[in-house]
Design a protein around this motif. Structure first.
Motif, PDB file in Angstrom:
ATOM      1  N   VAL A 195      50.746   0.435  13.029  1.00 26.14           N
ATOM      2  CA  VAL A 195      49.548  -0.274  12.574  1.00 26.14           C
ATOM      3  C   VAL A 195      49.445  -1.675  13.169  1.00 26.14           C
ATOM      4  O   VAL A 195      48.363  -2.195  13.402  1.00 26.14           O
ATOM      5  N   ASN A 196      50.587  -2.270  13.456  1.00 20.12           N
ATOM      6  CA  ASN A 196      50.571  -3.638  13.986  1.00 20.12           C
ATOM      7  C   ASN A 196      50.890  -3.670  15.480  1.00 20.12           C
ATOM      8  O   ASN A 196      51.229  -4.704  16.028  1.00 20.12           O
ATOM      9  N   TRP A 239      47.240   9.989   0.669  1.00 20.10           N
ATOM     10  CA  TRP A 239      45.891  10.210   1.194  1.00 20.10           C
ATOM     11  C   TRP A 239      45.878  10.336   2.715  1.00 20.10           C
ATOM     12  O   TRP A 239      44.828  10.476   3.318  1.00 20.10           O
ATOM     13  N   LEU A 263      63.139  -6.655   3.199  1.00 19.71           N
ATOM     14  CA  LEU A 263      62.231  -6.593   2.047  1.00 19.71           C
ATOM     15  C   LEU A 263      62.626  -7.600   0.974  1.00 19.71           C
ATOM     16  O   LEU A 263      61.877  -7.872   0.059  1.00 19.71           O
ATOM     17  N   LYS A 296      54.175  -0.540  -6.145  1.00 20.20           N
ATOM     18  CA  LYS A 296      54.789  -1.559  -5.302  1.00 20.20           C
ATOM     19  C   LYS A 296      55.338  -0.936  -4.017  1.00 20.20           C
ATOM     20  O   LYS A 296      55.344  -1.563  -2.960  1.00 20.20           O
ATOM     21  N   ASN A 297      55.773   0.325  -4.152  1.00 15.91           N
ATOM     22  CA  ASN A 297      56.302   1.045  -2.994  1.00 15.91           C
ATOM     23  C   ASN A 297      55.344   1.046  -1.813  1.00 15.91           C
ATOM     24  O   ASN A 297      55.769   0.939  -0.669  1.00 15.91           O
ATOM     25  N   TYR A 298      54.070   1.199  -2.090  1.00 16.60           N
ATOM     26  CA  TYR A 298      53.086   1.251  -1.008  1.00 16.60           C
ATOM     27  C   TYR A 298      53.069  -0.074  -0.253  1.00 16.60           C
ATOM     28  O   TYR A 298      52.987  -0.107   0.966  1.00 16.60           O
ATOM     29  N   PHE A 351      50.871   5.292  11.004  1.00 19.21           N
ATOM     30  CA  PHE A 351      50.812   4.028  10.262  1.00 19.21           C
ATOM     31  C   PHE A 351      51.913   3.075  10.709  1.00 19.21           C
ATOM     32  O   PHE A 351      51.752   1.853  10.641  1.00 19.21           O
ATOM     33  N   THR A 373      60.741  -8.523   7.605  1.00 16.53           N
ATOM     34  CA  THR A 373      60.734  -7.179   8.179  1.00 16.53           C
ATOM     35  C   THR A 373      60.383  -7.270   9.657  1.00 16.53           C
ATOM     36  O   THR A 373      59.773  -8.231  10.106  1.00 16.53           O
ATOM     37  N   ARG A 394      57.943   8.224   0.353  1.00 16.42           N
ATOM     38  CA  ARG A 394      56.970   7.135   0.431  1.00 16.42           C
ATOM     39  C   ARG A 394      55.917   7.353   1.497  1.00 16.42           C
ATOM     40  O   ARG A 394      55.474   6.391   2.154  1.00 16.42           O
ATOM     41  N   PHE A 453      52.069   8.046   2.345  1.00 11.90           N
ATOM     42  CA  PHE A 453      50.844   7.797   1.597  1.00 11.90           C
ATOM     43  C   PHE A 453      50.163   9.135   1.323  1.00 11.90           C
ATOM     44  O   PHE A 453      49.886   9.890   2.258  1.00 11.90           O
ATOM     45  N   GLN A 460      43.451   0.777   4.719  1.00 15.89           N
ATOM     46  CA  GLN A 460      44.246   2.007   4.752  1.00 15.89           C
ATOM     47  C   GLN A 460      45.104   2.220   3.509  1.00 15.89           C
ATOM     48  O   GLN A 460      45.552   3.342   3.277  1.00 15.89           O
ATOM     49  N   VAL A 461      45.352   1.155   2.760  1.00 14.37           N
ATOM     50  CA  VAL A 461      46.233   1.320   1.599  1.00 14.37           C
ATOM     51  C   VAL A 461      45.488   1.021   0.294  1.00 14.37           C
ATOM     52  O   VAL A 461      45.373   1.893  -0.575  1.00 14.37           O
ATOM     53  N   GLU A 469      55.520  -2.133  -0.038  1.00 19.94           N
ATOM     54  CA  GLU A 469      56.774  -2.274   0.709  1.00 19.94           C
ATOM     55  C   GLU A 469      56.707  -1.545   2.039  1.00 19.94           C
ATOM     56  O   GLU A 469      57.143  -2.066   3.065  1.00 19.94           O
ATOM     57  N   VAL A 470      56.149  -0.324   2.004  1.00 24.46           N
ATOM     58  CA  VAL A 470      56.010   0.424   3.255  1.00 24.46           C
ATOM     59  C   VAL A 470      55.131  -0.373   4.217  1.00 24.46           C
ATOM     60  O   VAL A 470      55.454  -0.529   5.401  1.00 24.46           O
ATOM     61  N   ALA A 471      54.035  -0.922   3.698  1.00 23.70           N
ATOM     62  CA  ALA A 471      53.133  -1.716   4.539  1.00 23.70           C
ATOM     63  C   ALA A 471      53.877  -2.905   5.131  1.00 23.70           C
ATOM     64  O   ALA A 471      53.695  -3.261   6.292  1.00 23.70           O
ATOM     65  N   LYS A 472      54.761  -3.498   4.322  1.00 28.04           N
ATOM     66  CA  LYS A 472      55.490  -4.666   4.804  1.00 28.04           C
ATOM     67  C   LYS A 472      56.509  -4.286   5.874  1.00 28.04           C
ATOM     68  O   LYS A 472      56.683  -5.008   6.861  1.00 28.04           O
ATOM     69  N   VAL A 473      57.154  -3.143   5.686  1.00 21.37           N
ATOM     70  CA  VAL A 473      58.141  -2.693   6.677  1.00 21.37           C
ATOM     71  C   VAL A 473      57.481  -2.551   8.046  1.00 21.37           C
ATOM     72  O   VAL A 473      58.062  -2.889   9.068  1.00 21.37           O
ATOM     73  N   TYR A 474      56.226  -2.063   8.054  1.00 17.25           N
ATOM     74  CA  TYR A 474      55.536  -1.882   9.339  1.00 17.25           C
ATOM     75  C   TYR A 474      54.647  -3.067   9.680  1.00 17.25           C
ATOM     76  O   TYR A 474      53.768  -2.951  10.521  1.00 17.25           O
ATOM     77  N   GLN A 475      54.838  -4.167   8.981  1.00 16.14           N
ATOM     78  CA  GLN A 475      54.132  -5.426   9.259  1.00 16.14           C
ATOM     79  C   GLN A 475      52.625  -5.225   9.339  1.00 16.14           C
ATOM     80  O   GLN A 475      51.965  -5.692  10.257  1.00 16.14           O
ATOM     81  N   CYS A 476      52.114  -4.509   8.352  1.00 16.72           N
ATOM     82  CA  CYS A 476      50.693  -4.199   8.312  1.00 16.72           C
ATOM     83  C   CYS A 476      49.879  -5.466   8.038  1.00 16.72           C
ATOM     84  O   CYS A 476      50.108  -6.147   7.046  1.00 16.72           O
TER      85      CYS A 476
END
Lengths: 283, 260
Positions: free
Chosen positions: A118-119, A106, A72, B157-159, A115, A90, A102, A104, B176-177, B161-168
């Motif tokens: 997702v990729n 929703w 990160l 920002k946390n959201y 999630f 990452t 953390r 989500f 989705q976010v 970061e989570v997206a980045k960790v899972y390479q969204c």
């Protein structure tokens, strides 16, 4: 579920990947005109399948190490290698669980865990199987359709652990994952983490404030100190898993590490002042 | 009694008697004041007269006509204003440069009441439909733009970061976010702008129109038909209430995860 725990608690030779090597790692933050050394000359090699705990006072950069390892933050000097390959961003071969779950808000537990895929190009039937397997793994069966606000802190954190495990990471990073939980839930989840570690056979690094937790789970405990953040000592824990918290050696190690930390803390203020004064020349 | 027992069958959240107590007391007071003739009838008409006027206007088809015209203007204006407002607000939230260029003017314009534009708009567009739709769109634009801007800026920002960790990838990130994280606040902006649009529309119709609820009231005033004016007041209130209530319902449906 019962016999998923490996009988003799030894890691199998199956997982020989997941070796993390941190070499002369430095990181600085710029504070106006001063440079603050967050991490100074960190050298640490973590073996495949090893559980390493990191303890240290606030501001010693222990969480920063995890952020760098997970990718990160890529603003550092030195090398971080996973199985010999440098970490640049990452990747799903590194998972992380944060102190705040953390999830989500929703998404349901199921959607949150899914999630993590997702990729991924896996067919959706396979994704479904993986998600339900991981829900089972953290004992959240029956809560797949719950929203995070409907869960207790411990359950939310278990969902977050499941999300991190979905991609079968070679290395799982735990950033004070039990820090926000009550004492009883903590004890319970420590045992759960150990069970997951034994089942999952991945390398794990956990940052914690709790020395007992660090000793209960870690093969080694890395003691850090602040200003600048550096490794003070690495303590091997030559005790069989699961550990007996009342054994004499356990207590002796706990006292030693606590003494280290208290010593570090009392000099921290003086060092902070000194370090700022020194660094201001660089600005 | 009858009114209360039917109200109980409706899906009203709290207990129906409590909700209706104040309106019923007001109605009773109104009946009392007009029956006792404490206020001249030219100034305060009786509830019976108002109900009669509703019947009269309904049978003549006037009420429906005015309502239809007003609602058409409301929705045309609201949707165009809201769509532009949403796009503008989200872009301003996403791009710092856009914010730097547009925020000062945006914030200055926001301070001007919509009705202050009426005279100018009449001069440019005349008193036809265009002017009313523009004034409603203007009223809708700002709360939606503000809601969109704030909600995008407010995504933790946390959201990300989570997206980045899972390479969204980008599209799932938006779907989705970003969208779920912003929907509650955007809906609140839409709701505020819808009720504001309605108020501005009625005001605009009062000033210059050949049809619509506002024009009906203005005509009633000129003809000394207080009953018609009161009908207009009630209808304006009822529509505003229904729009707001409907939107709140929509908000609770679309952000169910927020309900704790």
């Amino acid at each position: 579920m019962g016999n998923l725990i490996h009988p003799d608690f030894k890691r199998s030779a199956k997982s020989l990947s997941g070796e993390l090597s941190i070499q002369s790692l430095h990181k600085q933050y710029r504070l106006e005109r001063n440079y603050l050394n967050v991490l100074e000359n960190i050298n640490l090699t973590i073996l495949p399948g090893e559980f390493v705990s990191i303890v240290g006072p606030s501001g010693c950069g222990k969480s920063t190490i995890l952020r760098l390892v997970v990718g990160l933050d890529s603003d550092f000097q030195g090398r971080i290698l996973l199985d010999g390959k440098p970490i640049t961003s990452t990747s799903t071969d590194r998972g992380i669980v944060f102190q705040d779950h953390r999830l989500f808000p929703w998404m349901t537990v199921w959607e949150n865990i899914a999630f993590a895929l997702v990729n991924s190009d896996l067919p959706s039937a396979e994704k479904r199987d993986i998600v339900s397997l991981n829900i089972k793994r953290v004992n959240l069966t029956g809560f797949a359709n719950a929203y995070p606000h409907q869960l207790s802190g411990g359950m939310a954190q278990r969902a977050a652990i499941a999300r991190a495990l979905v991609n079968e990471p070679k290395i799982l990073l735990l950033d004070e994952p039990l820090g926000a939980l009550d004492a009883l839930t903590r004890l319970y989840l420590q045992a759960e983490l150990q069970r997951i570690w034994i089942q999952h056979r991945s390398t794990m690094i956990m940052v914690t404030h709790d020395v007992e937790e660090a000793l209960f789970l870690g093969d080694r405990v890395v003691v850090m100190q602040a200003n600048p953040g550096r490794i003070k000592r690495v303590v091997p824990v030559p005790l069989e898993h699961p550990r007996d918290r009342s054994s004499p050696l356990f207590h002796r190690l706990k006292d030693e590490i606590l003494a280290d930390l208290i010593d570090t803390d009392s000099t921290a203020e003086a060092k902070r002042a000194k370090s700022l004064a020194l660094r201001s020349d660089l600005g | 009694m009858n009114a209360i027992s039917t109200a109980k069958k409706l899906p009203i959240p709290a207990d129906a008697l409590g909700l209706l107590a104040v309106p019923l007391a007001m109605l009773a007071l109104w009946v009392l004041v007009t029956r006792a003739q404490w206020v001249p009838e030219q100034l305060l008409v009786s509830p019976t007269k108002v109900i009669e006027a509703v019947g009269e206007l309904w049978e003549a088809g006037e009420l429906q006509g005015h309502l239809q015209n007003s609602l058409r203007r409301l929705f045309l204006g609201f949707f165009s204003g809201a769509i532009f407002g949403l796009i503008f607000g989200v872009l301003m939230g996403l791009f710092k440069s856009m914010e730097d260029y547009c925020a000062p003017l945006f914030n200055a314009f926001r301070q001007i009441p919509s009705i202050a534009f009426i005279p100018m708009l009449i001069l440019i567009f005349g008193i036809d439909e265009t002017f009313k739709i523009i004034i409603v769109a203007k009223a809708a634009f700002f709360p939606v733009a503000l809601g969109g801007y704030d909600s995008v800026r407010g995504i933790p920002k946390n959201y990300f970061e989570v997206a980045k960790v899972y390479q969204c990838p980008l599209w799932p990130l938006i779907k989705q976010v970003v969208i779920p994280a912003t929907v509650p606040q955007i809906l609140t902006g839409l709701r505020l702008s819808l009720s504001r649009s309605w108020m501005v529309l009625v005001a605009a119709e009062l000033m210059a129109a050949d049809s619509g609820i506002g024009q009906m009231m203005e005509w009633g005033r000129q003809m000394f038909r207080m009953d018609i004016v009161v009908v207009g007041v009630f209808i304006t209130g009822l529509i505003g209430f229904a729009l707001d209530y409907g939107f709140k319902w929509l908000e609770s449906r679309m952000a169910r995860w927020k309900m704790g």
